[in-house]
Write a protein that holds these residues in place. Structure first.
Motif, PDB file in Angstrom:
ATOM      1  N   TYR A  37       0.808  -1.221   0.000  1.00 48.80           N
ATOM      2  CA  TYR A  37       0.000   0.000   0.000  1.00 48.80           C
ATOM      3  C   TYR A  37       0.842   1.272   0.000  1.00 48.80           C
ATOM      4  CZ  TYR A  37      -4.129  -2.858   0.114  1.00 48.80           C
ATOM      5  OH  TYR A  37      -5.096  -3.737  -0.255  1.00 48.80           O
ATOM      6  N   VAL A  38       2.064   1.175   0.503  1.00 49.32           N
ATOM      7  CA  VAL A  38       2.958   2.327   0.361  1.00 49.32           C
ATOM      8  C   VAL A  38       3.226   2.586  -1.120  1.00 49.32           C
ATOM      9  CG1 VAL A  38       5.309   3.168   0.687  1.00 49.32           C
ATOM     10  CG2 VAL A  38       4.065   2.193   2.621  1.00 49.32           C
ATOM     11  N   VAL A  39       3.526   1.516  -1.849  1.00 48.00           N
ATOM     12  CA  VAL A  39       3.808   1.680  -3.281  1.00 48.00           C
ATOM     13  C   VAL A  39       2.567   2.191  -4.011  1.00 48.00           C
ATOM     14  CG1 VAL A  39       4.381   0.455  -5.414  1.00 48.00           C
ATOM     15  CG2 VAL A  39       5.655  -0.038  -3.312  1.00 48.00           C
ATOM     16  N   VAL A  40       1.395   1.639  -3.641  1.00 46.36           N
ATOM     17  CA  VAL A  40       0.147   2.083  -4.284  1.00 46.36           C
ATOM     18  C   VAL A  40      -0.084   3.580  -4.031  1.00 46.36           C
ATOM     19  CG1 VAL A  40      -2.363   1.880  -4.172  1.00 46.36           C
ATOM     20  CG2 VAL A  40      -0.956  -0.166  -4.324  1.00 46.36           C
ATOM     21  N   ALA A  41       0.158   4.006  -2.797  1.00 44.39           N
ATOM     22  CA  ALA A  41      -0.027   5.423  -2.477  1.00 44.39           C
ATOM     23  C   ALA A  41       0.890   6.288  -3.331  1.00 44.39           C
ATOM     24  CB  ALA A  41       0.246   5.668  -0.993  1.00 44.39           C
ATOM     25  N   VAL A  42       2.146   5.812  -3.481  1.00 42.73           N
ATOM     26  CA  VAL A  42       3.090   6.577  -4.305  1.00 42.73           C
ATOM     27  C   VAL A  42       2.586   6.661  -5.745  1.00 42.73           C
ATOM     28  CG1 VAL A  42       5.405   6.576  -5.298  1.00 42.73           C
ATOM     29  CG2 VAL A  42       5.099   6.106  -2.850  1.00 42.73           C
ATOM     30  N   ILE A  43       2.040   5.550  -6.224  1.00 46.24           N
ATOM     31  CA  ILE A  43       1.524   5.567  -7.604  1.00 46.24           C
ATOM     32  C   ILE A  43       0.371   6.569  -7.742  1.00 46.24           C
ATOM     33  CG2 ILE A  43       0.368   4.222  -9.404  1.00 46.24           C
ATOM     34  CD1 ILE A  43       1.907   1.775  -8.478  1.00 46.24           C
ATOM     35  N   TYR A  44      -0.577   6.537  -6.795  1.00 41.29           N
ATOM     36  CA  TYR A  44      -1.696   7.490  -6.860  1.00 41.29           C
ATOM     37  C   TYR A  44      -1.203   8.937  -6.776  1.00 41.29           C
ATOM     38  CZ  TYR A  44      -5.605   4.175  -6.710  1.00 41.29           C
ATOM     39  OH  TYR A  44      -6.516   3.214  -7.021  1.00 41.29           O
ATOM     40  N   LEU A  45      -0.250   9.185  -5.866  1.00 39.49           N
ATOM     41  CA  LEU A  45       0.282  10.542  -5.740  1.00 39.49           C
ATOM     42  C   LEU A  45       0.929  10.998  -7.036  1.00 39.49           C
ATOM     43  CD1 LEU A  45       1.856  10.578  -2.164  1.00 39.49           C
ATOM     44  CD2 LEU A  45       0.086  12.117  -3.051  1.00 39.49           C
ATOM     45  N   THR A  46       1.680  10.076  -7.637  1.00 37.68           N
ATOM     46  CA  THR A  46       2.335  10.421  -8.890  1.00 37.68           C
ATOM     47  C   THR A  46       1.300  10.772  -9.960  1.00 37.68           C
ATOM     48  OG1 THR A  46       4.028   8.818  -8.304  1.00 37.68           O
ATOM     49  CG2 THR A  46       4.046   9.642 -10.577  1.00 37.68           C
ATOM     50  N   LEU A  47       0.283   9.921 -10.075  1.00 41.27           N
ATOM     51  CA  LEU A  47      -0.752  10.170 -11.086  1.00 41.27           C
ATOM     52  C   LEU A  47      -1.434  11.523 -10.838  1.00 41.27           C
ATOM     53  CD1 LEU A  47      -2.457   6.657 -11.371  1.00 41.27           C
ATOM     54  CD2 LEU A  47      -1.067   7.831 -13.094  1.00 41.27           C
ATOM     55  N   SER A  48      -1.775  11.785  -9.582  1.00 37.84           N
ATOM     56  CA  SER A  48      -2.441  13.049  -9.268  1.00 37.84           C
ATOM     57  C   SER A  48      -1.578  14.235  -9.669  1.00 37.84           C
ATOM     58  CB  SER A  48      -2.757  13.149  -7.775  1.00 37.84           C
ATOM     59  OG  SER A  48      -3.639  12.126  -7.407  1.00 37.84           O
TER      60      SER A  48
END
Ligand SMILES: Nc1ncnc2c1ncn2[C@@H]1O[C@H](COP(=O)(O)OP(=O)(O)OP(=O)(O)O)[C@@H](O)[C@H]1O
Ligand SMILES: [Mg+2]
Lengths: 226, 242
Positions: free
Chosen positions: A187-198
């Protein structure tokens, strides 16, 4: 900390993220087009379009996204209206985009001085010409910041589509978390992915805004006008 | 036959009556100046002439046709009767030439290049040959107002309505707009203009219509009406504005 196993499955997560983005972008583009048509219809036909479209807007904006997804996918199936998950997903994203964009465009339109509309009327424009040549650009320009924020909310909301079995990022992440026994790292990696996309999309919208305003005056001047 | 015929026209907003019994005939080529105190109904009467306001009673004929508020008929009317506003109302997202060319292109069926040519011709006529590609925000008030006049003229109307087109301008810019209007009057364009410029009205208008409390209180030849007002109200108004 053990990120190795998560990084091994990174392509899986990225694939999920891209599918989510696809739903978000597709639904948002169709949704804005629908919202523009709704506004145009309101200008041309008044309350015959305003009342039903406002009912639609209120329903969508005042019920939870997840509930809408369940209703379309599971609820309607009970009535014999079956649809594949991806169809339900694109409908949900489109409806949400259309409803919020209608409100955003409407408030963008409220900022257009009454005198400009009278000028268009006085030149003998039809509702369509008035929309296309007088209203559309100032309206869109005023609406861009809010549309940008709305898009990001909708993109993040696609994570809920995992509930109707859409294999987007959140869906892939849950699977990986349970099979790898590394939920924290996943979920840390997922959060980073969402932040990047945003951030990427926020930047993209900023670029569009700069282009639109560049062709017709600085921000400061525009606020005097619109 | 007169180009504009008002017969006992009334206008109310709800229970608030703003225009009483307005009767007036305006011939082709005539220039009429509407003067009067603030709130006397000048703008309202003017806006009735192109259907921006709907009349409540009486009859209004433009070029022999009774006014109709059906959408297609209104659009046809507005190609005959153009209006220029006090606040210019130029489209901020379009260049000067596009502001002027837009209506000929989208309603007059002119091609893009024809419409631009037309726009250039009218912009030259109002003395803005060097501003084709400028944006409205880069122009002075007087220049913007002249663009607005060119935009109205490009529709090739039979009648031009002007509502206090110099009121928002600095005194030194008023002259350039009045010069343009004077030329249009000489060229025989029918104009109805609301103005506070009594000296200009006297010089450029054929007739003056003085509005008082929603009525056309005194109407007469420009020169005589200003120099020898018949009613006490007009005398009082003129001595107040001088
Ligand atoms: N949309 C409206 N709704 C209600 N009342 C209105 C409306 N427009 C104008 N009025 C009223 O009609 C009256 C006449 O207004 P109008 O704007 O025609 O006056 P005017 O002679 O043009 O004044 P000014 O010189 O200040 O422009 C005023 O009492 C005004 O309050
Ligand atoms: Mg007025």
């Amino acid at each position: 900390m053990e990120f190795g196993v998560v990084l091994d499955h990174l392509p899986l997560l990225v694939g999920g993220a891209l599918r989510g983005v696809l739903y978000a972008v597709g639904g948002f583009v169709i949704g804005i087009a629908c919202a523009a048509l709704i506004i145009l219809g309101r200008m041309a036909w008044g309350r015959w379009v305003t009342i039903p479209s406002q009912i639609f807007v209120e329903i969508v904006r005042n019920t939870p996204f997840l509930l809408q997804a369940f209703f379309l996918y599971f609820g309607l199936a009970k009535l014999g209206v079956m649809m594949p998950g991806y169809v339900a997903a694109i409908i949900i994203v489109t409806f949400n985009s259309a409803a919020y964009a209608t409100e955003i465009l409407r408030s963008g339109m409220l900022g257009i001085p009454k005198g400009l509309l009278e000028a268009g009327d006085s030149l003998g424009f039809t509702a369509l010409q008035q929309f296309r040549y007088v209203v559309a650009r100032p309206m869109l320009r005023a609406a861009l910041p809010a549309l940008s924020g709305q898009f990001i909310i909708i993109m993040l909301n696609t994570s809920l589509l995992s509930a109707i079995a859409i294999p987007e990022l959140n869906y892939e992440a849950s699977n990986l978390a349970s099979t790898s026994f590394r939920p924290f790292e996943v979920y840390v990696v997922v959060a980073v992915i969402y932040l990047t996309l945003s951030s990427v999309f926020a930047g993209l919208f900023a670029l569009i805004r700069r282009r639109v305003s560049g062709s017709w005056g600085s921000e400061r001047r525009m606020q005097d006008i619109v | 036959m007169s180009l504009i015929e008002l017969n006992a026209v009334t206008k109310s907003y709800g229970s608030h009556q703003v225009i009483y019994d307005a009767t007036l005939s305006i011939a082709a080529g005539e220039v009429i100046a509407l003067i009067g105190k603030s709130g006397s109904g000048k703008s309202t009467l003017l806006r009735c002439l192109n259907g921006l306001e709907q009349i409540s009673g009486g009859s209004l004929r433009i070029a022999g046709t009774p006014i109709s508020y059906e959408k297609a008929k209104l659009r046809a009317l507005r190609r005959k009767v153009a209006i220029v506003f006090q606040g210019y109302n130029l489209f901020p997202h379009l260049t000067v030439e596009d502001n002027v060319a837009l209506a000929p292109r989208v309603t007059g069926k002119a091609s893009g290049t024809e419409a631009l040519k037309l726009a250039h011709r009218y912009l030259e006529r109002v003395g803005l040959a060097d501003k084709f590609r400028a944006h409205p925000r880069d122009l002075s008030g007087g220049q913007q107002q002249r663009v607005a006049i060119a935009r109205a003229l490009a529709v090739q109307p039979e009648i031009l309505l002007l509502d206090e087109v110099t009121a928002a301008l600095d005194p030194e810019l008023v002259g350039e707009v009045l010069t343009v209007l004077g030329e249009l009057a000489e060229q025989g364009l029918t104009m109805v203009l609301v103005t506070h410029e009594i000296a200009f009205a006297r010089r450029a208008a054929n007739r003056i219509a003085f509005m008082h409390q929603g009525r056309l209180h005194e109407v007469g030849p420009a020169e005589a009406t200003i120099s020898q007002p018949r009613t006490a109200e007009l005398q009082k108004f003129l001595s107040a504005v001088r």
